[in-house]
Enzyme design. Sequence first.
Site, mmCIF file in Angstrom:
data_model
loop_
_atom_site.group_PDB
_atom_site.id
_atom_site.type_symbol
_atom_site.label_atom_id
_atom_site.label_comp_id
_atom_site.label_asym_id
_atom_site.label_seq_id
_atom_site.Cartn_x
_atom_site.Cartn_y
_atom_site.Cartn_z
ATOM 1 N N GLU A 186 0.829 -1.206 0.000
ATOM 2 C CA GLU A 186 0.000 0.000 0.000
ATOM 3 C C GLU A 186 0.866 1.259 0.000
ATOM 4 O O GLU A 186 0.588 2.216 0.723
ATOM 5 C CB GLU A 186 -0.947 -0.006 1.209
ATOM 6 C CG GLU A 186 -1.959 -1.129 1.159
ATOM 7 C CD GLU A 186 -2.902 -1.149 2.357
ATOM 8 O OE1 GLU A 186 -2.475 -0.744 3.458
ATOM 9 O OE2 GLU A 186 -4.050 -1.543 2.193
ATOM 10 N N GLU A 270 -7.044 -7.003 -1.733
ATOM 11 C CA GLU A 270 -7.733 -6.888 -0.449
ATOM 12 C C GLU A 270 -9.205 -6.599 -0.716
ATOM 13 O O GLU A 270 -9.579 -5.479 -1.041
ATOM 14 C CB GLU A 270 -7.099 -5.806 0.435
ATOM 15 C CG GLU A 270 -5.707 -6.157 0.921
ATOM 16 C CD GLU A 270 -5.169 -5.225 1.996
ATOM 17 O OE1 GLU A 270 -5.936 -4.335 2.453
ATOM 18 O OE2 GLU A 270 -3.996 -5.372 2.377
#
Length: 626
Positions: A186, A270
């Site tokens: 991320e 995710e």
Amino acid sequence: MKTKIFTLLLLLAFVVNANAQTKTNSVKHTFAIADGNFLLDGKPVQIHSGEMHYARIPKPYWRHRLKMMKAMGLNAVATYVFWNYHETAPGVWDFKSDNKNIAEYIKIAQEEGLFVILRPGPYVCAEWEFGGYPWFLQKVPGMVIRGDNQQYLSATKAYFTALYSQVKNLLVTNGGPIVMVQGENEFGSYVSQRKDISLENHKKYSATVFQQLKDVGFNVPFFTSDGSWLFEGGALPGALPTANGEDDVAKLKEVVNKYNGGKGPYMVAEFYPGWLDHWAEPFPKVSTESVVKQTQKYLDGGVSFNYYMVHGGTNFGFTSGANYDNKHDIQPDLTSYDYDAPISEAGWATEKYIALRNLLKTTETPAVPAKNPVITIANITLAKAVDLEDIKSKIKPVNDDKPLTFEELNQGHGYVWYSKKFKQPISGKLELNGLRDYAIIYVNGTKVAELNSYYKKYDCDIDIPFNATLDIVVENMGRINYGAKIINSTKGIISPVIINGETITGNWDMYKLPMDVAPNLTAVKNTATAGKPAVYQGSFALAKTGDTFLDMRDWGKGIVFINGINIGRYWSVGPQQTLYIPGCWLKTGKNDIVIFEQKNDVMHKSVKSVATPILEEVKTENGLPK
């Protein structure tokens, strides 16, 4: 209909290969990202994965949880690797003890017919203490985490090298189940949060870390994961970009095409069937209907996915991290990492699990494993109750002119008792603006206030008479795991103590209480009194073992050890009011319990367990804002 049939064929291909993998570990597969597809043994496959972290599940339960995943219809498991879980002190690595044996976890996944997606970080977020970073990195002169500086990059290289030595034989290229590895984590989010750093420098850092993974030997396909609007900062040449939390299939394909040469494959690394939880805040829920509906969209659109989390587990010990927002300087994460996931914290099949299994299962999907036994313990007598002062008195204090941080004291977790004797009286406002994170204030042994970073309560009125002692017992509630403030994660008292406008310096005593092992009360008398922190000890006998949930609704704030294992924090504010005790950590015959109760507003004589968890009961903290 054609799309659904094609998707089913892809899934069956992956299932057949995975089943072949179950029957023999000697089968060597190939895995590649090419021609807009994931290719397993040269054939297009769709990945249906679930995130599940080895560190959050007792090792004896790893196989059960992996079987639960397989029975839900999944073909892969994704896991972060927690750097700070394995580098326990500078240069000291542990990949073998208890839950730390990641190689064993991956081997069991292979035996159960699951491929593995490895997410080594070095930063992982994950609601995990310090986002996975070892706390002692902050002591290295000149080091800036997540940045392009030599001290940090030397540390990441050492970490990747140590990890590779454990998993190299488990890469798909060497006959193992690891088919993909993530480059950083991320990172696009961090780029957006740290606009004080140029995009060029951000990119230089992420490219260097990515190259380190390759240099140490990882030679399987790589990917990145970011919000779809953050690819500019997070995408890496040579790694497949995947979009976290992207519900819009058309948008997903558009943004992946933009950063991946106009083609797929397309994956949501995710996909959130639940959400994270903080102390003192309502337990978030995600409906079964919405998760099933979104899963169907991915199936119809040919999109691979990874449920984050399919099974959350538990933040045992001091492993939980923390977030923050405008209203709270810290939002500590719960001990429970249930996550409203399809597989509950204790490994149970939920309504969400059954619905997703019905959607994903094929004729090859195995039956759902039996639920582990559950017991209740009606009454655990606490025979010992000792004033923390008595334990503190046996500790040699560190003395300094000012309060020192946990890091300056070379302590990572737990508690520090700060103490100062005043020869002259002083009164007025006590300001503890540098509190990280929770403090109880005493004058001559009498509690006068509770301060903490969650409520941004950093001051109180205080009256210290002649020849009196000020005691401040401070708890580290978990370092920040997400956001720009992760670089400011020191704990304890990190700025001057001020009373009535005066900085209080000179002759501070600091007693280190890391609580890394359960306090031994064998030779200590019962001295605890209400209003002062106490350590309780008891034992209980079991004719049979099973999972259970310790009921802490009548308690204040603290931690619990069962048979020497720190099972985590409790706090009366909720929403978590019980602590999960895995049956595999209990014994037939005698078992021991130790409870450190920080507040101890009332004396306790016993504690009990219940058969189901209480995770949705929020209460207001006495004397503090909502």
